[in-house]
Design a protein around this motif. Sequence first.
Motif, short mmCIF file in Angstrom:
data_model
loop_
_atom_site.label_atom_id
_atom_site.label_comp_id
_atom_site.label_asym_id
_atom_site.label_seq_id
_atom_site.Cartn_x
_atom_site.Cartn_y
_atom_site.Cartn_z
N GLY A 12 0.82 -1.20 0.00
CA GLY A 12 0.00 0.00 0.00
C GLY A 12 0.86 1.25 0.00
O GLY A 12 2.01 1.23 0.43
N ASN A 13 0.30 2.33 -0.49
CA ASN A 13 0.94 3.65 -0.54
C ASN A 13 1.91 3.81 -1.71
O ASN A 13 1.92 4.83 -2.39
N VAL A 14 2.80 2.81 -1.92
CA VAL A 14 3.83 2.88 -2.97
C VAL A 14 4.59 4.21 -2.85
O VAL A 14 4.88 4.88 -3.83
N SER A 15 4.87 4.60 -1.63
CA SER A 15 5.58 5.82 -1.24
C SER A 15 4.75 7.09 -1.42
O SER A 15 4.57 7.84 -0.49
N LEU A 16 4.24 7.32 -2.62
CA LEU A 16 3.68 8.64 -2.90
C LEU A 16 2.16 8.69 -2.86
O LEU A 16 1.59 9.76 -3.08
N GLY A 17 1.49 7.58 -2.55
CA GLY A 17 0.04 7.57 -2.61
C GLY A 17 -0.61 7.07 -1.34
O GLY A 17 -1.32 6.06 -1.35
N PHE A 18 -0.38 7.76 -0.24
CA PHE A 18 -0.87 7.34 1.07
C PHE A 18 -2.37 7.03 1.04
O PHE A 18 -3.20 7.91 0.78
N ASP A 19 -2.70 5.74 1.30
CA ASP A 19 -4.09 5.26 1.32
C ASP A 19 -4.79 5.37 -0.03
O ASP A 19 -6.00 5.12 -0.12
N ILE A 20 -4.06 5.73 -1.08
CA ILE A 20 -4.68 5.97 -2.39
C ILE A 20 -4.14 5.02 -3.46
O ILE A 20 -4.84 4.68 -4.40
N LEU A 21 -2.90 4.56 -3.31
CA LEU A 21 -2.28 3.65 -4.28
C LEU A 21 -1.97 2.31 -3.63
O LEU A 21 -1.64 2.24 -2.45
N GLY A 22 -2.05 1.26 -4.42
CA GLY A 22 -1.64 -0.06 -3.97
C GLY A 22 -1.35 -0.94 -5.16
O GLY A 22 -1.95 -0.79 -6.22
N LEU A 23 -0.39 -1.87 -5.00
CA LEU A 23 -0.08 -2.79 -6.10
C LEU A 23 0.12 -4.20 -5.59
O LEU A 23 0.51 -4.41 -4.44
N ALA A 24 -0.19 -5.17 -6.43
CA ALA A 24 -0.04 -6.58 -6.11
C ALA A 24 1.33 -7.07 -6.54
O ALA A 24 1.88 -6.61 -7.54
N LEU A 25 1.88 -8.02 -5.79
CA LEU A 25 3.25 -8.48 -6.00
C LEU A 25 3.31 -9.97 -6.31
O LEU A 25 2.54 -10.77 -5.76
N LYS A 26 4.28 -10.33 -7.16
CA LYS A 26 4.47 -11.73 -7.54
C LYS A 26 5.97 -12.01 -7.66
O LYS A 26 6.64 -11.43 -8.52
N PRO A 27 6.55 -12.88 -6.80
CA PRO A 27 7.98 -13.20 -6.91
C PRO A 27 8.33 -13.80 -8.26
O PRO A 27 7.58 -14.65 -8.78
N ILE A 28 9.47 -13.38 -8.82
CA ILE A 28 9.87 -13.94 -10.11
C ILE A 28 10.33 -15.38 -9.98
O ILE A 28 10.44 -16.10 -10.97
N SER A 29 10.59 -15.83 -8.74
CA SER A 29 11.02 -17.21 -8.50
C SER A 29 9.89 -18.21 -8.71
O SER A 29 10.13 -19.41 -8.82
N GLY A 30 8.66 -17.70 -8.73
CA GLY A 30 7.51 -18.58 -8.85
C GLY A 30 6.92 -18.99 -7.51
O GLY A 30 5.86 -19.64 -7.46
N GLU A 31 7.60 -18.62 -6.42
CA GLU A 31 7.06 -18.91 -5.09
C GLU A 31 5.77 -18.13 -4.87
O GLU A 31 5.58 -17.06 -5.44
N LEU A 32 4.91 -18.67 -4.01
CA LEU A 32 3.68 -17.97 -3.67
C LEU A 32 3.97 -16.96 -2.58
O LEU A 32 4.60 -17.28 -1.57
N LEU A 33 3.53 -15.74 -2.77
CA LEU A 33 3.63 -14.69 -1.76
C LEU A 33 2.23 -14.17 -1.52
O LEU A 33 1.82 -13.14 -2.05
N GLY A 34 1.48 -14.93 -0.75
CA GLY A 34 0.08 -14.61 -0.51
C GLY A 34 -0.60 -15.76 0.19
O GLY A 34 -0.05 -16.86 0.30
N ASP A 35 -1.80 -15.52 0.69
CA ASP A 35 -2.55 -16.55 1.40
C ASP A 35 -3.47 -17.31 0.46
O ASP A 35 -3.91 -16.78 -0.56
N ARG A 36 -3.77 -18.55 0.85
CA ARG A 36 -4.74 -19.37 0.13
C ARG A 36 -5.84 -19.79 1.10
O ARG A 36 -5.56 -20.17 2.24
N VAL A 37 -7.07 -19.70 0.63
CA VAL A 37 -8.20 -20.13 1.43
C VAL A 37 -9.05 -21.08 0.59
O VAL A 37 -9.35 -20.78 -0.58
N SER A 38 -9.43 -22.20 1.20
CA SER A 38 -10.27 -23.18 0.52
C SER A 38 -11.60 -23.33 1.24
O SER A 38 -11.66 -23.27 2.47
N VAL A 39 -12.67 -23.47 0.46
CA VAL A 39 -13.95 -23.91 0.99
C VAL A 39 -14.07 -25.37 0.61
O VAL A 39 -14.13 -25.71 -0.58
N LEU A 40 -14.09 -26.24 1.62
CA LEU A 40 -13.95 -27.67 1.36
C LEU A 40 -15.29 -28.38 1.17
O LEU A 40 -15.41 -29.26 0.31
N ALA A 41 -16.28 -27.99 1.97
CA ALA A 41 -17.57 -28.70 1.90
C ALA A 41 -18.58 -28.00 2.79
O ALA A 41 -18.23 -27.21 3.67
#
Length: 317
Positions: A12-41
């Motif tokens: 969030g913020n990305v330095s210059l956009g307090f509470d106004i800017l945000g970006l999503a991130l993805k490691p170039i290694s292919g690792e997951l950087l984020g949560d996973r949630v499943s609905v099973l049944a």
Amino acid sequence: MAVTAYAPASTGNVSLGFDILGLALKPISGELLGDRVSVLADAEEFSLELAGRFAHKLPENAKENIVYDCFVGFQQAMAEQGKTIPAVAMLLEKNLPIGSGLGSSASSIVAALAALNAYFENALDDESLLRLMGKLEGQISGSIHYDNVAPCFLGGLQLMLESKDKISLSLPTFDEWYWTICYSGASVSTAAARDILPKEFSIKTTIDFGRQLAVFTDALHRGDRELAAAMMQDVLAEPHRKSLLAGFDQGREYAMSQGALAFGISGSGPTVFAVTNNKEAAEDIRSWLEQNYIKNEFGFSHVCKIDNDGTTISEAK
């Protein structure tokens, strides 16, 4: 059918956009950087299994977890449509540290609500779902703001609009930029990071903030990489928050000496980020931060690109 939602980390913020800017991130290694949630049944009563590197930081009681609040919120949204849904069994894979500045709570909320919506045949449209995500995030942070949930859900770089019809606007980005992030392993609460800020800012600071955000947005649309990077300086939060981040100034000094275009605090911290235009510099900065900024075994560092996919849905395994 059981479903899984993956929601990426965000800054969030990305330095210059307090509470106004945000970006999503993805490691170039292919690792997951984020949560996973499943609905099973379907289930007779709500249940939640916990997994992942940071699961031990969460309350053991399922009804004290934000995922349960998401289920209750989704259930209420369905009731407003005249629909009744059963209790469910869910699984949270907690891969993001709490209080890291990487949108940890947003990732859990977005993944949980996206998984519930997919499981119940996409009963809510994206805009309604996003507003519900913001509401749940507000329960944790104390106020509704979308700079983490919007990019986490939609992907890319998002500018918060928050009109009655639309929450955010997608901004163009530069594919060749690398985003090196480093989490120190410490924890900084959003509340503490907000408390350290002044309650009022000078006219000069306010004008500087507005000018930077306007010029940055214009530079993105015109493809002016040099000008966009020059605007990425935090005049609001960083001068005050950096005192909470041991080693911040040294990290900036090293990153800039290696050709970084910008260096700043991710969200409320303690995660920091550096922007570079080549992979070699990004990896060099990652290595230095890994050796000098990380404080304990929970810290990590990744070279990332912007995740333009946002939240993804798959069949639960």
